[in-house]
Enzyme design. Structure first.
Site, short mmCIF file in Angstrom:
data_model
loop_
_atom_site.label_atom_id
_atom_site.label_comp_id
_atom_site.label_asym_id
_atom_site.label_seq_id
_atom_site.Cartn_x
_atom_site.Cartn_y
_atom_site.Cartn_z
N ASP A 165 5.18 -1.72 -8.16
CA ASP A 165 5.74 -0.69 -7.27
C ASP A 165 6.51 -1.43 -6.17
O ASP A 165 6.40 -2.65 -6.02
CB ASP A 165 4.61 0.15 -6.66
CG ASP A 165 5.12 1.23 -5.71
OD1 ASP A 165 6.16 1.85 -6.02
OD2 ASP A 165 4.51 1.45 -4.65
N SER A 166 7.25 -0.66 -5.38
CA SER A 166 7.95 -1.26 -4.25
C SER A 166 6.97 -1.74 -3.17
O SER A 166 7.31 -2.57 -2.36
CB SER A 166 8.88 -0.22 -3.63
OG SER A 166 8.11 0.90 -3.21
N TYR B 112 12.24 1.37 -1.61
CA TYR B 112 13.30 1.41 -2.62
C TYR B 112 14.03 2.75 -2.59
O TYR B 112 15.17 2.86 -3.03
CB TYR B 112 12.70 1.27 -4.03
CG TYR B 112 12.30 -0.12 -4.47
CD1 TYR B 112 12.28 -1.20 -3.59
CD2 TYR B 112 11.93 -0.34 -5.80
CE1 TYR B 112 11.90 -2.46 -4.04
CE2 TYR B 112 11.57 -1.59 -6.24
CZ TYR B 112 11.55 -2.65 -5.37
OH TYR B 112 11.17 -3.88 -5.81
N CYS C 170 6.08 3.43 -10.03
CA CYS C 170 7.01 3.80 -8.96
C CYS C 170 7.92 4.88 -9.51
O CYS C 170 8.62 4.67 -10.52
CB CYS C 170 7.81 2.56 -8.55
SG CYS C 170 9.09 2.90 -7.34
N THR D 142 10.56 6.07 -8.08
CA THR D 142 11.96 5.75 -7.78
C THR D 142 12.55 4.89 -8.91
O THR D 142 13.65 5.16 -9.39
CB THR D 142 12.04 5.00 -6.43
OG1 THR D 142 11.41 5.83 -5.45
CG2 THR D 142 13.45 4.71 -6.02
N GLU E 182 2.77 3.20 4.42
CA GLU E 182 2.76 1.73 4.55
C GLU E 182 2.14 1.32 5.89
O GLU E 182 1.59 0.25 6.03
CB GLU E 182 4.18 1.15 4.41
CG GLU E 182 4.79 1.29 3.01
CD GLU E 182 4.33 0.23 1.99
OE1 GLU E 182 3.96 -0.88 2.41
OE2 GLU E 182 4.32 0.53 0.78
N CYS F 63 5.93 10.53 -5.84
CA CYS F 63 6.01 9.17 -5.29
C CYS F 63 4.58 8.68 -5.27
O CYS F 63 3.68 9.40 -4.82
CB CYS F 63 6.59 9.21 -3.88
SG CYS F 63 6.48 7.62 -3.02
N HIS G 17 3.12 6.67 -3.47
CA HIS G 17 2.52 6.53 -2.13
C HIS G 17 1.81 7.82 -1.70
O HIS G 17 0.88 7.79 -0.91
CB HIS G 17 3.59 6.23 -1.08
CG HIS G 17 4.06 4.81 -1.04
ND1 HIS G 17 4.79 4.22 -2.04
CD2 HIS G 17 3.90 3.85 -0.08
CE1 HIS G 17 5.07 2.97 -1.71
NE2 HIS G 17 4.54 2.71 -0.52
#
Ligand code: DGL
Length: 266
Positions: free
Chosen positions: A10-11, A42, A73, A75, A152, A184, A186
């Protein structure tokens, strides 16, 4: 039988929510996870940059001799999956299709919200796949670019996060959606705050569990299960081994045996 590890990336920290589910469903497998924490997010980048970054991570995982790669991810899955599938010779699994199926199974009033990064929403991938299966479903899409930095920063249920949720999702409440796709990886970390906002009346769809079932199925069909009888290992790589990544991986995975290492894409 195949004892090689499964690659996941993942990013940043989001894909850990997918890794956690995979570890639960496939405890005897070894996993290598890459979080591109130095270059996250990203979701605001162009498709060519997203594909370039994802290819660098995939090359690294291939050098580690993985038997399958999970693109944890949305994205990357919505922008670059077909390219990645054609370029690499291991099975490459994205997170969009498994989430779509779950949303279709759950919605009763056929009024579905989709949230994700700018780039995922711009691709309309979820909408396209849902409508292909049911033309009458009403779909409302919304990019929520502030959610990734909030996660994050570990602000899962902070007042700033609650304000951002209200700002982005008020209109979904008015439209009476009964299902919300967390497009997403996250976003599952915001589950508590989202449930509170929707007063527990909306199904929150995250793809970690369904992705794990897809992986299990492929391992079975291709006879790629590990022959290990004991618990497998988790090795995390991050392009910036910052305190938040360390903290979050401990919180999400709650496994003290996890190894962590810095990776560079220069
Ligand atoms: N976790 C990611 C996703 O599922 C990426 C978020 C980002 O880097 O913007 O889309």
């Amino acid at each position: 039988m195949d004892n090689r590890p499964i690659g996941v990336f993942d990013s940043g920290v989001g894909g850990l929510t997918v890794l956690k589910e995979m570890k639960r469903i496939l405890p005897a497998e070894n996993f290598i996870y890459v979080g591109d924490t130095a270059r996250v997010p990203y979701g605001v980048k162009s498709r060519s940059t997203i594909t370039k970054f994802a290819s660098q991570i995939m090359d690294f995982l291939m050098e580690k001799d993985v038997k399958l790669i999970v693109v944890a991810c949305n994205t990357v899955s919505s922008n670059s999956l077909s390219y990645l599938k054609s370029r690499y010779r291991v099975p490459v699994i994205g997170v969009i299709e498994p989430g779509v199926q779950l949303a279709l199974d759950r919605t009763k009033n056929r009024c579905v919200g989709i949230i994700g990064t700018q780039s995922t929403i711009r691709s309309h991938k979820y909408k396209e796949l849902i409508i292909r299966q049911d033309r009458k479903i009403r779909i409302f899409e919304k990019a929520c670019p502030l959610f990734v930095p909030l996660v994050e920063e570990l602000l899962f249920d902070h007042s700033i996060t609650r304000l951002a949720i209200k700002g982005y999702l008020q209109e979904f409440r008015a439209r009476k959606i009964d299902t919300l796709v967390l497009g997403c990886t996250h976003y599952p970390l915001l589950t508590r705050a989202l449930n509170r906002f929707f007063q527990g009346k909306v199904n929150l769809i995250s793809s970690g569990y369904s992705v794990s079932l897809v992986v299990q199925d492929i391992l079975s069909k291709k006879r790629l299960f590990s022959g290990r009888r004991k618990k497998g290992s988790i090795h995390l790589y991050a392009s910036d081994l910052n305190e938040n990544f360390r903290k979050l991986s401990r919180v999400v995975l709650s496994d003290s045996s996890v190894k962590m290492q810095l990776i560079s894409f220069d």
